[in-house]
Motif scaffolding. Structure first.
Motif, short mmCIF file in Angstrom:
data_model
loop_
_atom_site.label_atom_id
_atom_site.label_comp_id
_atom_site.label_asym_id
_atom_site.label_seq_id
_atom_site.Cartn_x
_atom_site.Cartn_y
_atom_site.Cartn_z
N VAL A 185 -3.48 -5.69 -10.11
CA VAL A 185 -4.19 -4.82 -9.16
C VAL A 185 -3.22 -4.35 -8.06
O VAL A 185 -3.24 -3.18 -7.67
CB VAL A 185 -5.40 -5.55 -8.54
N PHE A 186 -2.38 -5.26 -7.59
CA PHE A 186 -1.37 -4.87 -6.59
C PHE A 186 -0.42 -3.81 -7.16
O PHE A 186 -0.04 -2.87 -6.46
CB PHE A 186 -0.58 -6.09 -6.11
N THR A 187 -0.03 -3.97 -8.41
CA THR A 187 0.85 -2.99 -9.05
C THR A 187 0.20 -1.62 -9.11
O THR A 187 0.82 -0.60 -8.80
CB THR A 187 1.23 -3.46 -10.46
N LEU A 188 -1.08 -1.59 -9.49
CA LEU A 188 -1.80 -0.32 -9.51
C LEU A 188 -1.92 0.26 -8.11
O LEU A 188 -1.79 1.47 -7.91
CB LEU A 188 -3.20 -0.52 -10.11
N GLY A 189 -2.16 -0.60 -7.12
CA GLY A 189 -2.30 -0.13 -5.76
C GLY A 189 -1.05 0.59 -5.27
O GLY A 189 -1.14 1.66 -4.64
N ALA A 190 0.11 0.04 -5.56
CA ALA A 190 1.35 0.68 -5.15
C ALA A 190 1.51 2.03 -5.83
O ALA A 190 1.93 3.02 -5.20
CB ALA A 190 2.54 -0.23 -5.49
N ALA A 191 1.16 2.12 -7.11
CA ALA A 191 1.29 3.37 -7.84
C ALA A 191 0.29 4.42 -7.37
O ALA A 191 0.56 5.62 -7.45
CB ALA A 191 1.12 3.11 -9.34
N LEU A 192 -0.85 3.97 -6.89
CA LEU A 192 -1.91 4.89 -6.44
C LEU A 192 -1.71 5.37 -5.00
O LEU A 192 -2.48 6.18 -4.51
CB LEU A 192 -3.27 4.22 -6.57
N GLY A 193 -0.72 4.82 -4.31
CA GLY A 193 -0.44 5.24 -2.94
C GLY A 193 -1.20 4.49 -1.88
O GLY A 193 -1.32 4.94 -0.74
N VAL A 194 -1.74 3.32 -2.23
CA VAL A 194 -2.41 2.48 -1.23
C VAL A 194 -1.42 2.10 -0.15
O VAL A 194 -0.26 1.79 -0.43
CB VAL A 194 -3.00 1.22 -1.91
N ASN A 195 -1.86 2.11 1.11
CA ASN A 195 -0.94 1.92 2.22
C ASN A 195 -0.36 0.51 2.29
O ASN A 195 -0.95 -0.45 1.79
CB ASN A 195 -1.60 2.31 3.55
N ASP A 196 0.81 0.40 2.91
CA ASP A 196 1.55 -0.86 2.96
C ASP A 196 0.78 -1.97 3.66
O ASP A 196 0.93 -3.15 3.32
CB ASP A 196 2.90 -0.66 3.65
N ALA A 197 -0.04 -1.62 4.66
CA ALA A 197 -0.80 -2.65 5.38
C ALA A 197 -1.70 -3.42 4.42
O ALA A 197 -1.85 -4.64 4.54
CB ALA A 197 -1.62 -2.02 6.50
N ILE A 198 -2.29 -2.72 3.47
CA ILE A 198 -3.15 -3.37 2.48
C ILE A 198 -2.31 -4.09 1.44
O ILE A 198 -2.62 -5.23 1.05
CB ILE A 198 -4.08 -2.34 1.81
N LEU A 199 -1.24 -3.45 0.99
CA LEU A 199 -0.39 -4.06 -0.04
C LEU A 199 0.25 -5.35 0.44
O LEU A 199 0.51 -6.27 -0.35
CB LEU A 199 0.69 -3.07 -0.47
N GLN A 200 0.49 -5.46 1.74
CA GLN A 200 1.18 -6.63 2.28
C GLN A 200 0.23 -7.67 2.86
O GLN A 200 0.64 -8.78 3.19
CB GLN A 200 2.17 -6.18 3.36
N ALA A 201 -1.05 -7.34 2.96
CA ALA A 201 -2.01 -8.28 3.55
C ALA A 201 -2.36 -9.39 2.57
O ALA A 201 -2.49 -9.17 1.36
CB ALA A 201 -3.29 -7.53 3.95
N ALA A 202 -2.50 -10.60 3.10
CA ALA A 202 -2.93 -11.72 2.27
C ALA A 202 -4.37 -11.48 1.83
O ALA A 202 -5.21 -11.12 2.65
CB ALA A 202 -2.81 -13.03 3.03
N PRO A 203 -4.69 -11.66 0.54
CA PRO A 203 -6.06 -11.45 0.08
C PRO A 203 -7.06 -12.33 0.81
O PRO A 203 -6.83 -13.52 1.02
CB PRO A 203 -5.98 -11.83 -1.41
N THR A 204 -8.18 -11.72 1.22
CA THR A 204 -9.24 -12.46 1.90
C THR A 204 -10.58 -11.84 1.56
O THR A 204 -10.67 -10.62 1.34
CB THR A 204 -9.05 -12.45 3.42
#
Length: 261
Positions: free
Chosen positions: A171-190
């Motif tokens: 899911v993180f890999t897809l997020g990076a490819a889809l342009g999801v912002n770094d704040a979300i990509l770097q946040a610890a899952p909660t």
């Protein structure tokens, strides 16, 4: 993983689902986490109307700001996306105060946490009915089919699940490819249900990569490290305890000889 092919496959799957339903679009709750960010972006890519719903309940400001930044990105990128914020803190508190007080020795904290998720589910289905839309699930494979880390009839109450065959790292890999912002990509899952900064790993006792390993492990346990043995035990305990979430609701079938004429 062929990331581009997976993204296109899920997008087409969502489009096909709508094409073969009487509904006209999608509704998704956006929390500021990676799962809802990826699910909402995939739904946006279909071109069908998408309503993104923010539903803060005693929410950390960092989660609210991440959600808002992601929704701004979607609305700027996809003309079919709209959004609404429904502040549910007072609603939740009114319900909490209406419930009977706890008896001595009772711990209602988890019950209240799950109630938050169920209030949000009710809100999503309000907007789904309003817009003749389907509620898009945001659960991944580890949560939905591994450890059952979701609320039954809360975030588990959805119409379709576009990322439930992907583990968290995918899911993180897809997020990076889809342009999801770094704040979300770097946040610890909660799960964002506690009103503080505790992470999924804090609650579960294992990280998502560790749980992904445990889901696939089928080898000789005698050669495992102490930590691997611990993670495997965590996974098996949660998988067993949460089977009621992952299996169909039991139906009491009435034999013909009991039912009678």
């Amino acid at each position: 993983m062929n990331t581009d092919a997976v993204i296109e496959h899920i997008t087409q799957w969502l489009k096909s689902y709508i094409d073969n339903s009487p509904c006209q679009g999608f509704v998704v709750g956006v929390s500021g986490g990676i799962d809802s960010a990826v699910s909402s972006t995939l739904a946006a890519r279909t071109g069908y109307p998408l309503v993104c719903v923010e539903m803060p309940i005693h929410q950390c400001e960092s989660q609210v700001s991440r959600a808002r930044k992601h929704i701004n990105f979607l609305e700027a990128t996809y003309p079919n996306v709209s959004s609404v914020e429904v502040e549910l803190t007072d609603t939740f508190e009114t319900l909490r105060q209406a419930l009977p007080p706890l008896k001595e020795g009772q711990d209602g904290q988890m019950a209240l946490v799950n109630t938050r998720a169920r209030v949000r589910m009710t809100t999503l289905y309000y907007f789904a009915a309003l817009h003749n839309a389907l509620v898009v699930g945001t659960g991944n494979k580890v949560e939905d089919f591994g450890v059952g880390f979701f609320t039954k009839y809360g975030d588990g109450g959805v119409d379709l699940s576009p990322i439930a065959d992907l583990v968290k790292t995918e899911v993180f890999t897809l997020g990076a490819a889809l342009g999801v912002n770094d704040a979300i990509l770097q946040a610890a899952p909660t799960d964002g249900l506690w009103g503080d900064d505790r992470t999924d790993e804090d609650q579960i006792g294992a990280s998502y990569p560790e749980l992904e390993w445990a889901m696939e492990f089928a080898g000789d346990e005698s050669g495992l490290s102490e930590r691997q043995t611990e993670v495997l035990a965590i996974y098996r305990r949660l998988n067993s305890a949460n089977q009621h979430k992952m299996e169909p609701i039991p139906v009491c079938m009435i034999p013909s000889e009991v039912r009678g004429a």
